[in-house]
Scaffold this active site. Structure first.
Site, PDB file in Angstrom:
ATOM      1  N   SER A  28      -2.608 -58.383   6.144  1.00 24.37           N
ATOM      2  CA  SER A  28      -3.844 -57.613   6.103  1.00 24.37           C
ATOM      3  C   SER A  28      -3.606 -56.474   5.131  1.00 24.37           C
ATOM      4  O   SER A  28      -2.498 -55.945   5.045  1.00 24.37           O
ATOM      5  CB  SER A  28      -4.178 -57.032   7.479  1.00 24.37           C
ATOM      6  OG  SER A  28      -4.343 -58.053   8.423  1.00 24.37           O
ATOM      7  N   CYS A  29      -4.641 -56.092   4.379  1.00 21.62           N
ATOM      8  CA  CYS A  29      -4.498 -55.014   3.409  1.00 21.62           C
ATOM      9  C   CYS A  29      -5.763 -54.166   3.438  1.00 21.62           C
ATOM     10  O   CYS A  29      -6.874 -54.711   3.392  1.00 21.62           O
ATOM     11  CB  CYS A  29      -4.274 -55.600   2.018  1.00 21.62           C
ATOM     12  SG  CYS A  29      -3.815 -54.378   0.775  1.00 21.62           S
ATOM     13  N   PHE A  30      -5.588 -52.858   3.550  1.00 20.54           N
ATOM     14  CA  PHE A  30      -6.708 -51.938   3.691  1.00 20.54           C
ATOM     15  C   PHE A  30      -6.594 -50.778   2.719  1.00 20.54           C
ATOM     16  O   PHE A  30      -5.496 -50.322   2.422  1.00 20.54           O
ATOM     17  CB  PHE A  30      -6.715 -51.311   5.099  1.00 20.54           C
ATOM     18  CG  PHE A  30      -6.701 -52.288   6.207  1.00 20.54           C
ATOM     19  CD1 PHE A  30      -7.878 -52.813   6.715  1.00 20.54           C
ATOM     20  CD2 PHE A  30      -5.496 -52.694   6.776  1.00 20.54           C
ATOM     21  CE1 PHE A  30      -7.860 -53.717   7.762  1.00 20.54           C
ATOM     22  CE2 PHE A  30      -5.471 -53.592   7.824  1.00 20.54           C
ATOM     23  CZ  PHE A  30      -6.657 -54.110   8.319  1.00 20.54           C
TER      24      PHE A  30
ATOM     25  N   CYS B 199      -0.669 -53.785   5.150  1.00 22.25           N
ATOM     26  CA  CYS B 199      -0.512 -52.955   3.957  1.00 22.25           C
ATOM     27  C   CYS B 199      -1.673 -51.964   3.871  1.00 22.25           C
ATOM     28  O   CYS B 199      -2.831 -52.342   4.052  1.00 22.25           O
ATOM     29  CB  CYS B 199      -0.500 -53.832   2.713  1.00 22.25           C
ATOM     30  SG  CYS B 199       0.674 -55.211   2.807  1.00 22.25           S
TER      31      CYS B 199
END
Length: 123
Positions: free
Chosen positions: A102-104, A76
């Site tokens: 995973s989120c960035f 994401c």
């Protein structure tokens, strides 16, 4: 490998496929909140854009013979990490199996979108 396409999700805006089916997995390209019928960005809040992205991903997975319940990993990208809680509230409505994630925060996304999400799912 098999290219996946459905007109119920936005067409790719570059030289890539909506998804690729390889072996027993489906790898989607990142989905931004485009409205399939018009190709225009869904204007609105992070919540409204997250709903559109999840609907688009669901249609791509359906075309590949899969579903949101079979997603094993998401990646994401958020324009503003301060939207994390609001994003999560909508995200959890669609990803009931709680896949790995995973989120960035990113500097910018295509067409000024507030988020982009890609998934890997089982067939």
């Amino acid at each position: 490998m098999e290219k996946i396409f459905t007109d119920k999700a936005p067409a790719a805006i570059g030289p890539y496929s909506q998804a690729i089916k390889s072996g027993s997995f489906i790898f989607t390209s990142g989905q931004i909140p485009l409205i399939p019928a018009t190709g225009e960005l869904c204007q609105g809040t992070i919540e409204e854009q997250t709903h559109q992205v999840c609907k688009n991903l669901s249609e791509v997975l359906k075309a590949a013979g899969s579903s949101m319940d079979k997603v094993v990993k998401t990646t994401c990208f958020l324009k503003n990490i301060s939207d994390f809680a609001a994003f999560n509230k909508v995200y959890e409505e669609y990803f009931l199996s709680k896949p790995a994630r995973s989120c960035f925060e990113v500097a910018a996304l295509p067409k000024g979108a507030l988020l982009e999400v890609e998934v890997t799912a089982e067939c």
